[in-house]
Design a protein around this motif. Structure first.
Motif, PDB file in Angstrom:
ATOM      1  N   PRO A 174      36.405  45.999  55.729  1.00  0.00           N
ATOM      2  CA  PRO A 174      35.489  44.870  55.865  1.00  0.00           C
ATOM      3  C   PRO A 174      34.595  44.649  54.660  1.00  0.00           C
ATOM      4  N   ARG A 175      34.155  45.734  53.998  1.00  0.00           N
ATOM      5  CA  ARG A 175      33.289  45.567  52.830  1.00  0.00           C
ATOM      6  C   ARG A 175      34.042  44.928  51.675  1.00  0.00           C
ATOM      7  N   THR A 176      35.324  45.290  51.541  1.00  0.00           N
ATOM      8  CA  THR A 176      36.149  44.677  50.496  1.00  0.00           C
ATOM      9  C   THR A 176      36.380  43.205  50.801  1.00  0.00           C
ATOM     10  N   THR A 177      36.670  42.896  52.059  1.00  0.00           N
ATOM     11  CA  THR A 177      36.877  41.505  52.466  1.00  0.00           C
ATOM     12  C   THR A 177      35.645  40.662  52.153  1.00  0.00           C
ATOM     13  N   GLY A 210      32.459  51.002  47.882  1.00  0.00           N
ATOM     14  CA  GLY A 210      32.505  52.218  48.675  1.00  0.00           C
ATOM     15  C   GLY A 210      33.669  52.317  49.625  1.00  0.00           C
ATOM     16  N   SER A 211      34.727  51.537  49.363  1.00  0.00           N
ATOM     17  CA  SER A 211      35.916  51.573  50.205  1.00  0.00           C
ATOM     18  C   SER A 211      37.064  52.209  49.415  1.00  0.00           C
ATOM     19  N   GLN A 212      38.301  51.957  49.828  1.00  0.00           N
ATOM     20  CA  GLN A 212      39.483  52.516  49.178  1.00  0.00           C
ATOM     21  C   GLN A 212      40.526  51.414  49.000  1.00  0.00           C
ATOM     22  N   PRO A 213      41.354  51.518  47.949  1.00  0.00           N
ATOM     23  CA  PRO A 213      42.483  50.590  47.838  1.00  0.00           C
ATOM     24  C   PRO A 213      43.432  50.798  49.013  1.00  0.00           C
ATOM     25  N   GLY A 214      44.215  49.783  49.288  1.00  0.00           N
ATOM     26  CA  GLY A 214      45.138  49.875  50.414  1.00  0.00           C
ATOM     27  C   GLY A 214      44.767  48.862  51.470  1.00  0.00           C
ATOM     28  N   PRO A 215      44.932  49.210  52.743  1.00  0.00           N
ATOM     29  CA  PRO A 215      44.521  48.278  53.810  1.00  0.00           C
ATOM     30  C   PRO A 215      43.066  47.856  53.596  1.00  0.00           C
ATOM     31  N   GLU A 216      42.848  46.552  53.613  1.00  0.00           N
ATOM     32  CA  GLU A 216      41.536  46.020  53.216  1.00  0.00           C
ATOM     33  C   GLU A 216      40.467  46.279  54.267  1.00  0.00           C
ATOM     34  N   VAL A 260      28.208  31.421  33.034  1.00  0.00           N
ATOM     35  CA  VAL A 260      28.335  31.470  31.567  1.00  0.00           C
ATOM     36  C   VAL A 260      29.310  30.401  31.095  1.00  0.00           C
ATOM     37  N   ASP A 261      28.843  29.551  30.186  1.00  0.00           N
ATOM     38  CA  ASP A 261      29.698  28.512  29.613  1.00  0.00           C
ATOM     39  C   ASP A 261      30.826  29.167  28.825  1.00  0.00           C
ATOM     40  N   GLY A 262      32.064  28.785  29.135  1.00  0.00           N
ATOM     41  CA  GLY A 262      33.211  29.378  28.467  1.00  0.00           C
ATOM     42  C   GLY A 262      34.020  30.294  29.359  1.00  0.00           C
ATOM     43  N   VAL A 263      33.456  30.682  30.500  1.00  0.00           N
ATOM     44  CA  VAL A 263      34.218  31.421  31.504  1.00  0.00           C
ATOM     45  C   VAL A 263      34.961  30.398  32.354  1.00  0.00           C
ATOM     46  N   ASP A 264      36.282  30.469  32.349  1.00  0.00           N
ATOM     47  CA  ASP A 264      37.093  29.484  33.064  1.00  0.00           C
ATOM     48  C   ASP A 264      37.440  29.910  34.479  1.00  0.00           C
ATOM     49  N   GLY A 265      37.474  31.215  34.719  1.00  0.00           N
ATOM     50  CA  GLY A 265      37.843  31.679  36.039  1.00  0.00           C
ATOM     51  C   GLY A 265      37.325  33.076  36.313  1.00  0.00           C
ATOM     52  N   LEU A 266      37.269  33.421  37.604  1.00  0.00           N
ATOM     53  CA  LEU A 266      36.917  34.764  38.057  1.00  0.00           C
ATOM     54  C   LEU A 266      38.169  35.378  38.666  1.00  0.00           C
ATOM     55  N   TYR A 267      38.536  36.552  38.158  1.00  0.00           N
ATOM     56  CA  TYR A 267      39.766  37.212  38.595  1.00  0.00           C
ATOM     57  C   TYR A 267      39.393  38.483  39.354  1.00  0.00           C
ATOM     58  N   VAL A 268      39.819  38.564  40.604  1.00  0.00           N
ATOM     59  CA  VAL A 268      39.496  39.714  41.440  1.00  0.00           C
ATOM     60  C   VAL A 268      40.553  40.796  41.277  1.00  0.00           C
ATOM     61  N   GLY A 269      40.087  42.017  40.993  1.00  0.00           N
ATOM     62  CA  GLY A 269      40.930  43.195  41.063  1.00  0.00           C
ATOM     63  C   GLY A 269      40.621  43.910  42.370  1.00  0.00           C
ATOM     64  N   PRO A 270      41.395  43.688  43.438  1.00  0.00           N
ATOM     65  CA  PRO A 270      41.017  44.195  44.767  1.00  0.00           C
ATOM     66  C   PRO A 270      40.870  45.710  44.840  1.00  0.00           C
ATOM     67  N   SER A 271      41.698  46.456  44.131  1.00  0.00           N
ATOM     68  CA  SER A 271      41.632  47.921  44.237  1.00  0.00           C
ATOM     69  C   SER A 271      40.326  48.452  43.663  1.00  0.00           C
ATOM     70  N   ASP A 272      39.998  48.030  42.442  1.00  0.00           N
ATOM     71  CA  ASP A 272      38.750  48.495  41.839  1.00  0.00           C
ATOM     72  C   ASP A 272      37.538  47.923  42.563  1.00  0.00           C
ATOM     73  N   LEU A 273      37.659  46.700  43.067  1.00  0.00           N
ATOM     74  CA  LEU A 273      36.546  46.129  43.823  1.00  0.00           C
ATOM     75  C   LEU A 273      36.309  46.921  45.107  1.00  0.00           C
ATOM     76  N   ALA A 274      37.396  47.418  45.715  1.00  0.00           N
ATOM     77  CA  ALA A 274      37.255  48.256  46.902  1.00  0.00           C
ATOM     78  C   ALA A 274      36.463  49.521  46.572  1.00  0.00           C
ATOM     79  N   PHE A 275      36.807  50.157  45.461  1.00  0.00           N
ATOM     80  CA  PHE A 275      36.038  51.333  45.032  1.00  0.00           C
ATOM     81  C   PHE A 275      34.570  50.967  44.818  1.00  0.00           C
ATOM     82  N   ALA A 276      34.345  49.796  44.237  1.00  0.00           N
ATOM     83  CA  ALA A 276      32.982  49.381  43.883  1.00  0.00           C
ATOM     84  C   ALA A 276      32.079  49.216  45.103  1.00  0.00           C
TER      85      ALA A 276
END
Length: 253
Positions: free
Chosen positions: A188-191, A180-186, A162-178
């Motif tokens: 493999p799916r989160t990695t 099927g993993s958990q926040p904390g020690p990373e 998308v034109d106008g998006v300057d960067g992608l910012y990762v939220g590791p904790s919520d991405l871990a939930f997304a």
């Protein structure tokens, strides 16, 4: 109130490392201290922190009085009114959470662009009147789309395009939930998910950004290839210092 500084936008886009302090509190003293310590940016958290929209201007002034840090604000949601308000306050970058589709990204972009370039943003003159800089609002803040949902991960390529998006910012904790993993020690799916966002940002020439809670993790993320890295949180760093000093003091008992 200090002026918006376009030079910082160019520096962030250049690929040089930017390390940030994340403000969970609305403490102007800590904001000024973080900038004076040499952080490249200080982030104001309107989503999960204690700051509110009325705190953005005093926190911005504190950051700029302390040093040269970029002023960043994470809005609470992908909301036209709030995105426009933080932009009118003169921040140099806006982070939008929970961007899950190209349509979400386009909505965020439209909230930052004036109608002459296809956006919906209206002109807010308060900052220009206070700073005496009538052209200050002509420069759009950087826009970071947070990738932290299963839908956002699936659509990350379309979001980055998308034109106008300057960067992608990762939220590791919520991405871990997304994934099927958990926040904390990373796990493999989160990695794997984090690597996908990083690769996508690079392919689309977007700024790869990520949240880290301490300097050790921040260095690991920088070595991984992220260039915009939140290296510390005000409450986390303060608590660690309190606990360490107390433990050291009690060790003599």
């Amino acid at each position: 109130m200090a002026h918006f500084r376009p030079s910082l936008l160019h520096a962030a886009r250049s690929g040089r490392p930017f390390y940030g302090m994340w403000m969970m509190t609305a403490s102007t003293e800590l904001a000024r201290m973080a900038s004076a310590a040499g952080y490249d940016y200080v982030g104001i958290d309107l989503q999960h922190g204690f700051a509110r929209i009325g705190d953005v201007v005093p926190l911005s002034d504190a950051i700029r009085s302390g040093g040269g840090a970029m002023v960043v604000a994470r809005v609470a949601e992908n909301d036209f009114t709030q995105i426009g308000a933080v932009a009118d306050s003169g921040v140099e970058a806006v982070i939008v959470p929970l961007v899950s589709s190209a349509a979400d990204a386009e909505r965020a972009v439209a909230s930052l662009r004036y109608p002459d370039v296809g956006g919906r943003r209206s002109w807010g003159a308060a900052n220009a009147l206070m700073t005496g800089d009538p052209t200050g609002g002509d420069t759009r803040p950087l826009l970071f789309a947070m990738i932290e949902t299963a839908e956002g991960l699936s659509a990350v390529d379309q979001i980055a395009a998308v034109d106008g998006v300057d960067g992608l910012y990762v939220g590791p904790s919520d991405l871990a939930f997304a994934v099927g993993s958990q926040p904390g020690p990373e796990g493999p799916r989160t990695t794997e998910a984090i690597a996908l966002v990083l690769d996508t940002a690079r392919r689309h020439r977007r700024i790869p950004a990520i949240h880290a809670g301490d300097g050790v993790t921040a260095r690991q993320r920088r070595d991984q290839g992220f260039t915009f890295v939140t290296a510390s949180l005000d409450v986390g760093a303060t608590r660690r210092a309190f606990v360490a000093d107390l433990a050291q003091g009690r060790s003599a008992e």
